[in-house]
Each structure stands twice: as structure tokens, then as C-alpha cells.
Design an enzyme around this catalytic site. Structure first.
Site, short mmCIF file in Angstrom:
data_model
loop_
_atom_site.label_atom_id
_atom_site.label_comp_id
_atom_site.label_asym_id
_atom_site.label_seq_id
_atom_site.Cartn_x
_atom_site.Cartn_y
_atom_site.Cartn_z
N ILE A 111 9.96 26.40 -1.52
CA ILE A 111 11.13 25.94 -2.24
C ILE A 111 11.59 27.13 -3.09
O ILE A 111 10.79 27.76 -3.77
CB ILE A 111 10.81 24.72 -3.14
CG1 ILE A 111 12.04 24.28 -3.94
CG2 ILE A 111 9.63 24.98 -4.06
CD1 ILE A 111 11.80 23.00 -4.76
N SER A 112 12.87 27.46 -3.00
CA SER A 112 13.38 28.63 -3.72
C SER A 112 13.26 28.45 -5.22
O SER A 112 13.26 27.32 -5.73
CB SER A 112 14.85 28.86 -3.36
OG SER A 112 15.00 29.13 -1.98
N GLN A 113 13.18 29.57 -5.94
CA GLN A 113 13.15 29.49 -7.39
C GLN A 113 14.44 28.84 -7.89
O GLN A 113 15.49 28.94 -7.24
CB GLN A 113 12.96 30.87 -8.00
CG GLN A 113 14.16 31.79 -7.88
CD GLN A 113 13.83 33.20 -8.32
OE1 GLN A 113 13.48 34.04 -7.50
NE2 GLN A 113 13.97 33.47 -9.60
#
Length: 202
Positions: A111-113
Site C-alpha cells: 500500500i503506497s505511503q
């Protein structure tokens, strides 16, 4: 013992110096969990949740990670403040959900920052009611943010494990209006085209 400090004694000294460990009138030691900003064991932490810890973490995420980096869209800020990011990852990682880095979601994916999600959402310059095709559903967090921005989201995921898990998650979190498709995304989603915006999060 020649000046050796036993590990247990050292731990008591450290905890006492931070105020986490307190001595009671009866001479016993008591650990104060309220000194920790996140759950000690890294799990969901009922006490943390009951104290509004995740809401505080979301607010801090917006204030310290998004605004200083130039995120200005009211719609993006509102969506990032609302979506429960911790529910899109494994419970063991909930206490780290709002920190400034990506996290594993299984199947070798992440999951992207938070900032990357906000930045990509803002770059769309989308208006409520627009349709958006997302290539790479992952855990569904980006799709949920776009949905909260008032967009009609169509999302394609190629990994069956993630597709099945995310399909159930989005239903459980009341995001059933987000449309999902199991496919490699090469051709997009022809039967639902055209789209006002396309975002590639793979």
C-alpha cells in the site's frame, strides 16, 4: 557483581525515567500504557481505538505529511482524513498504518505511503461525478479515497488473492459502489469505457 547492570534492572531504570513505570505506595511497580503513542504489541489496541487514537493519527498524517508537501485540494484532504487506512492492511500493522512509508499487503505488493496516494489523487484534478479507471486495485485504499472524493471508481486487479480479499473488504467497509474487475488491465475496462480519468497504481 563488578559493576554489571542486569538487563531487568536496566529496563526498570529506562521505564521509570520515561514515566512509563511508576512505583505504588505499597512498593510495587505499575506500567502506564498511556505513555505509549501506539499500541505496545503493534496490534489493533482496543484502548488505543477507544481513545480515538486512529482519528488522531489520521489528523497528524494530514497535518505533518500532506499539507507541508503542498497537498491543497479540499476534496483530497477530506477523503484522506476520512478513510480508515488501518482497515486496508493486516491488523498486526494497524499501529503503523498512518506513518510515512508503504506497507506490505500480501502477494508481494504494498500500500503506497499516504502522501503518494494524496498526490496522485490531486493530480487527477477530478470533479465529483466523474468516472475514474484505476489499474491496480491492491488493497483498495486508493479506490476508497477516490470514492470519498465523489468519483465513480472502476478498478482492475490482476492478482486473484488481492482481488478476492479486497472485494470482501470493500463490501464490509460499505464501499460496494466501487466496481472491481479481475484482469491484467492491459486493455483497461472496454465495456465501461470511456472514463473521465485514468490512474495507474500498479
Amino acid at each position: 557483581m563488578g559493576g554489571v547492570i542486569w538487563p531487568g534492572i536496566l529496563l526498570i531504570i529506562v521505564l521509570a525515567s520515561t514515566g512509563i513505570l511508576r512505583k505504588t505506595p505499597a512498593g510495587f511497580f505499575r506500567v502506564s500504557l498511556f505513555k505509549f503513542r501506539t499500541p505496545i504489541c503493534g496490534g489493533s489496541g482496543e484502548q488505543f481505538q477507544s481513545m480515538g487514537g486512529y482519528a488522531i493519527s489520521r489528523e497528524r498524517m494530514v497535518r505533518e505529511q500532506l499539507l507541508p508537501r503542498g497537498i491543497k485540494s479540499p476534496a483530497v484532504i477530506a477523503a484522506m482524513s476520512k478513510v480508515l487506512r488501518h482497515h486496508f492492511i493486516e491488523e498486526a500493522l494497524w499501529s503503523r498504518a498512518y506513518e510515512d512509508f508503504p506497507l506490505m499487503i500480501g502477494a508481494g505488493q504494498t500500500i503506497s505511503q499516504p502522501y503518494v496516494v494524496a498526490w496522485m489523487s490531486e493530480l487527477l484534478e477530478a470533479r465529483p461525478g466523474m468516472s475514474v479507471l484505476e489499474i491496480g486495485t491492491g488493497c483498495g485504499y486508493q479506490a476508497a479515497v477516490l470514492h470519498e472524493m465523489g468519483l465513480q471508481v472502476y478498478s482492475v486487479e490482476r492478482i486473484r488473492e488481492l482481488f478476492n480479499r479486497t472485494s470482501r473488504r470493500l463490501i464490509d467497509l460499505k464501499y460496494s459502489r466501487i466496481k472491481l474487475k479481475l484482469d491484467d488491465g492491459t486493455l483497461g475496462w472496454p465495456e465501461s469505457a470511456p472514463f473521465d480519468r485514468i490512474i495507474v497504481t500498479a
